[in-house]
Design a protein around this motif. Sequence first.
Motif, PDB file in Angstrom:
ATOM      1  N   GLY A 105      -0.087   2.709  21.480  1.00 57.17           N
ATOM      2  CA  GLY A 105      -1.014   3.555  20.440  1.00 57.17           C
ATOM      3  C   GLY A 105      -0.861   3.130  18.870  1.00 57.17           C
ATOM      4  N   ALA A 127      -3.191   7.800   9.862  1.00 60.72           N
ATOM      5  CA  ALA A 127      -4.124   7.302   9.304  1.00 60.72           C
ATOM      6  C   ALA A 127      -5.431   6.963   9.051  1.00 60.72           C
ATOM      7  CB  ALA A 127      -4.514   6.247  11.303  1.00 60.72           C
ATOM      8  N   ALA A 138     -10.344   2.185  12.097  1.00 62.66           N
ATOM      9  CA  ALA A 138     -11.097   2.247  11.054  1.00 62.66           C
ATOM     10  C   ALA A 138     -12.414   1.589  11.584  1.00 62.66           C
ATOM     11  CB  ALA A 138     -11.162   0.621  10.363  1.00 62.66           C
ATOM     12  N   PRO A 190      -1.132  -0.441  11.843  1.00 62.49           N
ATOM     13  CA  PRO A 190      -1.938  -0.856  12.843  1.00 62.49           C
ATOM     14  C   PRO A 190      -3.129  -0.191  13.959  1.00 62.49           C
ATOM     15  CG  PRO A 190       0.272  -1.498  13.913  1.00 62.49           C
ATOM     16  CD  PRO A 190       0.182  -1.232  12.504  1.00 62.49           C
ATOM     17  N   LEU A 191      -2.481   1.232  13.698  1.00 63.74           N
ATOM     18  CA  LEU A 191      -3.230   2.470  14.646  1.00 63.74           C
ATOM     19  C   LEU A 191      -4.351   2.681  13.963  1.00 63.74           C
ATOM     20  CD1 LEU A 191      -3.880   4.374  16.377  1.00 63.74           C
ATOM     21  CD2 LEU A 191      -2.277   6.331  14.422  1.00 63.74           C
ATOM     22  N   GLY A 192      -4.341   2.866  12.499  1.00 59.96           N
ATOM     23  CA  GLY A 192      -5.054   2.832  11.498  1.00 59.96           C
ATOM     24  C   GLY A 192      -6.406   1.766  11.676  1.00 59.96           C
ATOM     25  N   LEU A 193      -5.978   0.639  11.354  1.00 60.86           N
ATOM     26  CA  LEU A 193      -7.407  -0.542  11.599  1.00 60.86           C
ATOM     27  C   LEU A 193      -7.663  -0.382  12.795  1.00 60.86           C
ATOM     28  CD1 LEU A 193      -4.870  -3.309   9.972  1.00 60.86           C
ATOM     29  CD2 LEU A 193      -6.575  -1.858   8.965  1.00 60.86           C
ATOM     30  N   LEU A 251      -4.063  -1.737   4.967  1.00 59.93           N
ATOM     31  CA  LEU A 251      -3.644  -2.144   5.545  1.00 59.93           C
ATOM     32  C   LEU A 251      -1.739  -1.282   5.852  1.00 59.93           C
ATOM     33  CD1 LEU A 251      -3.040  -5.073   6.606  1.00 59.93           C
ATOM     34  CD2 LEU A 251      -2.266  -6.168   4.902  1.00 59.93           C
ATOM     35  N   ALA A 252      -1.771  -0.796   4.551  1.00 60.42           N
ATOM     36  CA  ALA A 252      -0.824  -0.560   4.210  1.00 60.42           C
ATOM     37  C   ALA A 252      -0.197   0.781   5.965  1.00 60.42           C
ATOM     38  CB  ALA A 252      -0.331   0.305   2.637  1.00 60.42           C
ATOM     39  N   GLY A 266      -1.520  -0.235  17.834  1.00 60.09           N
ATOM     40  CA  GLY A 266      -2.972  -0.810  17.673  1.00 60.09           C
ATOM     41  C   GLY A 266      -3.831  -0.668  18.338  1.00 60.09           C
ATOM     42  N   ALA A 324      -8.794  -2.273  -3.368  1.00 61.53           N
ATOM     43  CA  ALA A 324      -7.794  -1.530  -3.209  1.00 61.53           C
ATOM     44  C   ALA A 324      -7.650  -1.160  -1.767  1.00 61.53           C
ATOM     45  CB  ALA A 324      -7.487  -0.257  -4.222  1.00 61.53           C
ATOM     46  N   LEU A 325      -8.678  -1.289  -1.462  1.00 62.61           N
ATOM     47  CA  LEU A 325      -8.955  -0.009  -0.400  1.00 62.61           C
ATOM     48  C   LEU A 325      -8.459  -0.721   0.840  1.00 62.61           C
ATOM     49  CD1 LEU A 325     -10.324   2.275   1.660  1.00 62.61           C
ATOM     50  CD2 LEU A 325     -11.808   0.667   1.469  1.00 62.61           C
ATOM     51  N   ALA A 326      -8.866  -2.384   0.796  1.00 61.20           N
ATOM     52  CA  ALA A 326      -7.875  -3.206   1.771  1.00 61.20           C
ATOM     53  C   ALA A 326      -6.450  -2.524   2.452  1.00 61.20           C
ATOM     54  CB  ALA A 326      -8.932  -4.482   1.882  1.00 61.20           C
ATOM     55  N   LEU A 327      -6.609  -2.906   0.690  1.00 57.88           N
ATOM     56  CA  LEU A 327      -4.711  -3.065   0.834  1.00 57.88           C
ATOM     57  C   LEU A 327      -4.050  -1.397   1.218  1.00 57.88           C
ATOM     58  CD1 LEU A 327      -3.814  -5.353  -2.182  1.00 57.88           C
ATOM     59  CD2 LEU A 327      -3.282  -5.940  -0.108  1.00 57.88           C
ATOM     60  N   THR A 328      -4.880  -0.752   0.742  1.00 58.44           N
ATOM     61  CA  THR A 328      -4.226   0.630   1.200  1.00 58.44           C
ATOM     62  C   THR A 328      -4.461   0.925   2.701  1.00 58.44           C
ATOM     63  OG1 THR A 328      -4.672   1.638  -1.243  1.00 58.44           O
ATOM     64  CG2 THR A 328      -3.686   2.930   0.721  1.00 58.44           C
ATOM     65  N   TRP A 348      -8.395  -8.048   8.964  1.00 54.71           N
ATOM     66  CA  TRP A 348      -8.375  -7.313   9.748  1.00 54.71           C
ATOM     67  C   TRP A 348      -9.585  -7.568  11.071  1.00 54.71           C
ATOM     68  CZ3 TRP A 348     -13.268  -3.841   8.976  1.00 54.71           C
ATOM     69  CH2 TRP A 348     -13.231  -2.848   9.989  1.00 54.71           C
ATOM     70  N   ARG A 361      -6.578   7.277   5.778  1.00 52.52           N
ATOM     71  CA  ARG A 361      -6.820   5.758   5.393  1.00 52.52           C
ATOM     72  C   ARG A 361      -8.159   5.326   5.559  1.00 52.52           C
ATOM     73  NH1 ARG A 361      -1.731   3.548   2.435  1.00 52.52           N
ATOM     74  NH2 ARG A 361      -0.104   5.076   2.843  1.00 52.52           N
ATOM     75  N   VAL A 362      -7.967   5.044   6.610  1.00 51.44           N
ATOM     76  CA  VAL A 362      -9.485   4.547   7.072  1.00 51.44           C
ATOM     77  C   VAL A 362     -10.742   5.347   6.635  1.00 51.44           C
ATOM     78  CG1 VAL A 362      -8.680   2.979   8.437  1.00 51.44           C
ATOM     79  CG2 VAL A 362      -9.025   4.855   9.804  1.00 51.44           C
TER      80      VAL A 362
END
Lengths: 385, 385
Positions: B359, B242, A272, A266-269, A262-263, B362, A256-260, B338, B245-246
Amino acid sequence: MRINVVVRVVTTVVLARSWLLCIKNVSILARSVPKSLVPHGQRYRSSVSSYTPGRSASESTSRATPRFSRFAVLGLGLIGGSMLRAAGGGGVNVVGFDPDESNADAARQAGFEVAGSEAEAVRDADLVLLAMPLTQMPDALAAISAEIAPNAVVTDVGTLKAPVHELVRKYLPDSHFVGGHPLAGTEESGFAAADPMLFRSAPWALTIEFDTEITTWLRLAELICDLGAKPVPTTVAAHDAAIARVIGLPHVLAEALALTGLAGGPLGLSLAAGSYMSGSRVARTRPELVATWCDGNPSLVGALDDAIAHLTAARETLSNDGSILELAIAGHDARIDWEHREFEPVEVRDSIADLLEHGRLGGWITAILPDPRQGVRLLGMRPRK
Amino acid sequence: MRINVVVRVVTTVVLARSWLLCIKNVSILARSVPKSLVPHGQRYRSSVSSYTPGRSASESTSRATPRFSRFAVLGLGLIGGSMLRAAGGGGVNVVGFDPDESNADAARQAGFEVAGSEAEAVRDADLVLLAMPLTQMPDALAAISAEIAPNAVVTDVGTLKAPVHELVRKYLPDSHFVGGHPLAGTEESGFAAADPMLFRSAPWALTIEFDTEITTWLRLAELICDLGAKPVPTTVAAHDAAIARVIGLPHVLAEALALTGLAGGPLGLSLAAGSYMSGSRVARTRPELVATWCDGNPSLVGALDDAIAHLTAARETLSNDGSILELAIAGHDARIDWEHREFEPVEVRDSIADLLEHGRLGGWITAILPDPRQGVRLLGMRPRK
């Protein structure tokens, strides 16, 4: 690709190592059983003895239960292969089988006897280990049902115990079966990754019900002690309920974390960091395995309900401009208390009720000693109250 | 206790190391900018230069933006202390302040100038770093508001950007402020843990809005490149969404897992292995910090809703005897994708819209180059589409 390989190797090595360090230290505690607990005149036997690679069988002179004479391992992946190496390396008569030719060949090339079929492997064996994936178990059980010796002990290594017990009851209704679940493993798989030391200091759930033959249970428990692991007595139901919370739930949360994450895009990824990395780590596990560990376990529904209740409460608190401090304090205490658990040596009576109570309290067996007065003495460790 | 200490040290070192290895490799990619991107006759400048400890200021001859002449760091914990060491070690004129005497003394003993008050520290500084806990920020801002030089640039290192922006708008309405968030940190704290290399290869969010002074933003971005970190342009709102979520979500999930595991009783805690350990790892973080990273972030409500929806769907599937295989495949793909992200070098126009788009995709800035024709050239890395 390079990033991925580095991350994969480092994560694997490192988490395996941190867990090993943890359980090694528990094991140091486990070995510090006070002399007063050891029967007079009886040298306290190390929990790692006859099956340790490099030791010959004759070194082990004071067993509490009869040794197995021939050990058939069906399925030569990481767990089965490690069992073959651990038991076979100690001079025990072992034979393996795997329908996957690469595993079978690897075992043969490592010098092990590998049979041409399940039926051939179990012939003359007095211990049969079911180490194939759950999906292959019905065919394997059907294949051995006519060949297995009437006195053979059967055990397995699956993550959930109820489905295995049901299959064995169906295909081998008269067998001497005790379910097993070693809490050992790495992110690698196959015979190539097999390691005779894999089980060292690992908890190893061993099912016991009120109709279990205690002599069979004790033989397996002594074998597990010989491998350096920690047999934990538990019913099938209690085991699967516990596993729902400490294996099933962490995997579902990681997915669930991986999917949330991803949703979020890309900024959050790109932002991370450590918490996302460790929280989603086990989403790297092969999905078929995760499904096998979760599907058909009714306790996981309850565990998910509990987790969802915590998350919903946090969501409500945050949406009302409240603070999640209380949740964070409770979660922090739970995690830190888990790490700080202290264990004390205990002696456990060899009754099913006492063994089950010992397991329910988080205890395990450290040694099974022969005792002329009462047959067998069970030493264990248990969390301090 | 021994178990705990070992686990704590190993977990910290090991997770920090795996993450570092990951970002180091990203950084290797980042440095492999094709020569064609570099202006003719201009040597490609390493992203780690003038502020690197051991280098003197005179070595840096080709800056794109004006150097800061005096750097005040308010708060000398892990992040502030590391900034003091990183900038001060390079011969830059730095001054620190911390109301906590142990941090202040440690910085003094390490040879740094430490002021007696926030106001004294910021006097004559043209760069002020707010590195105190969010709860101490209002008092600190009130204390410096009358003393800070009109041309001073102000930035911070907090996990959520909206609350800091609000405080700065209230206390320093006319300041040249750009919010910052280095994604760096360990489980240690205090000046004693400060490390000039802490920021090497770390993403460093740097807020930019349509009314941000781009010259100020670029000066800070070049400083961050000099520290070896990766400036990520983002709006306050996009950053906090962001981070929900992360960072926020993984922490709340870890707390919920730790509590749900505990509620299962001691048997489960004795069987808990790798997945429980990594899933609940960040529940070890100090609860006050977790609350600071979560409270008041409206995006965390949405992130929790998304996670709860995944968990509720899994719960329904399991209670109807279905398989969570589909969820496991999706989660596995998300996590593996990821890790496998590939990055490509790009050149970014120095407009706010282009920086924000970079940004959002990503991307981050790897180098800011002086260019006689157009003032400044921005090189960056961005995930391949």
